[in-house]
Design a protein around this motif. Structure first.
Motif, PDB file in Angstrom:
ATOM      1  N   CYS A 148      -6.943   1.288   2.552  1.00 33.09           N
ATOM      2  CA  CYS A 148      -5.826   0.402   2.543  1.00 33.09           C
ATOM      3  C   CYS A 148      -5.655  -0.396   3.991  1.00 33.09           C
ATOM      4  N   ILE A 149      -4.298   0.858   4.311  1.00 37.94           N
ATOM      5  CA  ILE A 149      -3.622   0.134   5.333  1.00 37.94           C
ATOM      6  C   ILE A 149      -4.726   0.195   6.640  1.00 37.94           C
ATOM      7  N   ARG A 150      -5.555   0.208   6.894  1.00 36.84           N
ATOM      8  CA  ARG A 150      -6.565   0.276   8.107  1.00 36.84           C
ATOM      9  C   ARG A 150      -7.616  -1.184   7.154  1.00 36.84           C
ATOM     10  N   ASN A 151      -7.877  -1.373   6.029  1.00 41.04           N
ATOM     11  CA  ASN A 151      -8.235  -2.721   5.680  1.00 41.04           C
ATOM     12  C   ASN A 151      -7.642  -3.505   5.841  1.00 41.04           C
ATOM     13  N   TYR A 200       2.998   2.638   9.696  1.00 38.19           N
ATOM     14  CA  TYR A 200       2.867   3.019   8.454  1.00 38.19           C
ATOM     15  C   TYR A 200       1.574   3.785   8.641  1.00 38.19           C
ATOM     16  N   ILE A 201       0.887   4.262   9.477  1.00 42.67           N
ATOM     17  CA  ILE A 201       0.216   5.807   8.794  1.00 42.67           C
ATOM     18  C   ILE A 201       1.562   7.135   9.240  1.00 42.67           C
ATOM     19  N   CYS A 230       1.017  -1.227  -0.379  1.00 42.98           N
ATOM     20  CA  CYS A 230      -0.456   0.014   0.577  1.00 42.98           C
ATOM     21  C   CYS A 230       0.702   0.845  -0.320  1.00 42.98           C
ATOM     22  N   LEU A 231       1.516   1.469   0.871  1.00 38.47           N
ATOM     23  CA  LEU A 231       3.017   2.163   1.046  1.00 38.47           C
ATOM     24  C   LEU A 231       3.928   2.671  -0.485  1.00 38.47           C
ATOM     25  N   GLU A 232       3.971   1.725  -0.868  1.00 37.05           N
ATOM     26  CA  GLU A 232       4.410   1.281  -2.033  1.00 37.05           C
ATOM     27  C   GLU A 232       4.232   2.243  -3.402  1.00 37.05           C
ATOM     28  N   ILE A 233       2.344   2.162  -3.240  1.00 34.30           N
ATOM     29  CA  ILE A 233       1.391   2.118  -3.898  1.00 34.30           C
ATOM     30  C   ILE A 233       2.049   4.294  -4.328  1.00 34.30           C
ATOM     31  N   ALA A 240      -3.161  10.205  -0.263  1.00 37.52           N
ATOM     32  CA  ALA A 240      -2.993   9.457   1.299  1.00 37.52           C
ATOM     33  C   ALA A 240      -4.050   9.036   2.033  1.00 37.52           C
ATOM     34  N   GLU A 241      -5.378   9.716   1.874  1.00 35.79           N
ATOM     35  CA  GLU A 241      -6.978   8.953   2.601  1.00 35.79           C
ATOM     36  C   GLU A 241      -6.588   7.880   2.178  1.00 35.79           C
ATOM     37  N   ALA A 242      -6.593   7.673   0.893  1.00 37.76           N
ATOM     38  CA  ALA A 242      -6.897   6.587  -0.218  1.00 37.76           C
ATOM     39  C   ALA A 242      -6.062   5.747   1.116  1.00 37.76           C
ATOM     40  N   VAL A 243      -4.300   5.618   0.671  1.00 38.08           N
ATOM     41  CA  VAL A 243      -3.276   5.067   1.562  1.00 38.08           C
ATOM     42  C   VAL A 243      -3.807   4.430   3.098  1.00 38.08           C
ATOM     43  N   ARG A 244      -4.477   5.287   3.181  1.00 36.52           N
ATOM     44  CA  ARG A 244      -3.609   5.271   4.907  1.00 36.52           C
ATOM     45  C   ARG A 244      -6.074   3.915   5.064  1.00 36.52           C
TER      46      ARG A 244
END
Length: 185
Positions: free
Chosen positions: A127-130, A167-168, A16-19, A121-125
């Motif tokens: 993703c991390i929460r998912n 990660y956040i 998620c972070l790399e994307i 940034a919100e979209a990747v957050r």
């Protein structure tokens, strides 16, 4: 099992972070680089082909890219792909070459870039929460099947939360860097 579980969660969060990194890298700030055209595909002989496989892309000035096309028959296709892209620029065709002049960033464009970066940034957050939610669901299923104990579940949920927080923080750090980069130029 515990190490492989944590490792799997870490890998998924890292993806998620790399994307996110690749998406914000493509958002231009001041100086243009040929990498801004990396994701551009052209329909070439009924196959989607990357632009950098059909042409040589060089930086002429700090705000101008020159695309030297190998096959003259695809110049119009490349021009259309650039016009339909997110770049919001008008290419200039001269023979086998295409020039793209990027205008300097205006205050309005900077605000638009801020919104884009923040939404990414919100979209990747999310993703991390998912990933965290999936991990916790997996743990709950394993408790019902009596594969793991409540103590192990609590320990692993705590470890997943620590990874999530880490990660956040990385996302927030990258967001601040990109925002300062946008304001710099």
């Amino acid at each position: 099992m515990i190490d492989s579980f944590k490792n799997d969660i870490d890998i998924r969060m890292m993806r998620c972070l790399e994307i996110f990194k690749s998406k914000i890298h493509k958002i231009r700030t001041g100086r243009i680089s040929p990498s801004i055209l990396d994701g551009l595909h052209i329909e070439y002989y009924e196959k989607k082909t990357l632009l950098n496989q059909l042409a040589n892309i060089i930086m002429e000035t700090s705000n101008t890219l020159k695309i030297s096309v190998f096959d003259h028959s695809v110049v119009n296709l490349i021009e259309k792909a650039i016009l339909n892209s997110h770049l919001e620029v008008n290419p200039i065709v001269v023979g086998n070459n295409i020039k793209i002049i990027f205008p300097p960033l205006t205050e309005e464009r900077r605000k638009k870039l801020f919104k884009i970066v923040r939404s990414e940034a919100e979209a990747v957050r999310i993703c991390i929460r998912n990933v965290r939610r999936d991990a916790n669901d997996f743990l709950k299923k394993n408790i019902k099947k009596k594969i793991i104990s409540k103590d192990i579940e609590y320990f692993l949920q705590n470890e997943v939360q620590i990874l999530t927080d880490s990660y956040i923080r990385k996302i927030d750090h990258l967001l601040l860097q990109k925002e300062s980069e946008i304001m710099k130029f």
